[in-house]
Motif scaffolding. Structure first.
Motif, PDB file in Angstrom:
ATOM      1  N   MET A 143       0.839  -1.203   0.000  1.00 45.25           N
ATOM      2  CA  MET A 143       0.000   0.000   0.000  1.00 45.25           C
ATOM      3  C   MET A 143       0.871   1.249   0.000  1.00 45.25           C
ATOM      4  N   GLY A 147       0.856   4.163  -2.821  1.00 48.60           N
ATOM      5  CA  GLY A 147       0.382   5.465  -2.376  1.00 48.60           C
ATOM      6  C   GLY A 147       1.433   6.546  -2.235  1.00 48.60           C
ATOM      7  N   ARG A 148       2.708   6.164  -1.981  1.00 47.95           N
ATOM      8  CA  ARG A 148       3.672   7.187  -1.601  1.00 47.95           C
ATOM      9  C   ARG A 148       5.003   7.116  -2.345  1.00 47.95           C
TER      10      ARG A 148
END
Length: 244
Positions: A143, A147-148
């Motif tokens: 994740m 996401g980052r």
């Protein structure tokens, strides 16, 4: 060393706790029902009840979810030593698919057999719980990837992660590892298009960090790749380093 002790799952669990001969004997019982499946076979179906878990002995699989549009998100890849469908035997219905990416060999384990093994050997149950918790930590890290991290960072991080996971079961070393994944698999796992994955892999290769070609990942500059991806092995709870 017994056969099960030397198996991928035995090697993986030994990273957490030193199992006794009695505990390995119980673990051996869970390996008795051997089955083989061809690439493309679905072991679990999203939305269906699941009656068995599987210990992956050889080959690769993936877990994924599908959307009403027909698109899919690969949640994780399974390698030898992983237990497939453990969560699904406890739920009323499986919340994801698991599909063989290559020809695979597994040991099928019924819930009653699993629960009986845990009743007999609490330390084995704790070791399996550790493995399941580690797998959950891997999914959480994915994740973070999507996401980052930038596209280059997430591909680099993922290739390193698979190297460390495979090294735990003796299937990778500091030079790299065989990898049956296509650029489409990486795209579905990392939230990128296959074209973008191709560009990223080319840039990482041209930068002298890693080469992914003809089914093999080769670490050209392991230290540089770790620094570039800001790779921290803490979430893998894995003491033995890959790059020595």
């Amino acid at each position: 060393m017994t056969t099960v002790d030397a198996s991928p799952l035995g090697r993986k669990l030994r990273a957490f706790v030193a199992l006794s001969d009695v505990e390995f004997a119980v673990l051996s019982r869970l390996h008795q029902r051997r089955r083989s499946f061809a690439a493309g076979h679905a072991l679990l179906h999203q939305g269906h009840s699941q009656r068995s878990a599987y210990i992956l002995a050889s080959g690769w699989a993936c877990s994924y979810k599908t959307l009403p549009t027909g698109t899919r998100q690969i949640v994780d890849f399974q390698i030898p030593g992983d237990i497939l469908g453990l969560r699904s035997v406890l739920l009323q219905a499986s919340d994801h698919f698991i599909e063989a990416l290559t020809d695979i060999e597994v040991s099928e384990v019924l819930p009653s057999e699993l629960f009986e093994a845990f009743r007999e050997t609490p330390r084995l149950a704790a070791a399996v719980l550790w493995a399941a918790s580690r797998d959950e930590a891997v999914v959480v890290e994915h994740m973070i990837d999507i996401g980052r991290r930038s596209a280059e960072e997430r591909v680099a991080h993922f290739l390193l992660e698979m190297g460390f996971r495979l090294s735990l079961v003796g299937l990778a070393d500091k030079t790299g590892y065989p990898c049956p994944l296509s650029q489409f698999h990486l795209a579905d796992a990392l939230g990128l298009s296959a074209v973008h994955v191709n560009r990223v892999l080319r840039k990482l290769r041209e930068d002298g960090l890693v080469t992914f070609r003809r089914g093999n990942v080769h670490f050209d500059d392991p230290g540089g790749l770790i620094a570039f991806a800001d790779f921290d092995t803490a979430y893998l709870d894995q003491e033995r380093p890959l790059l020595q």
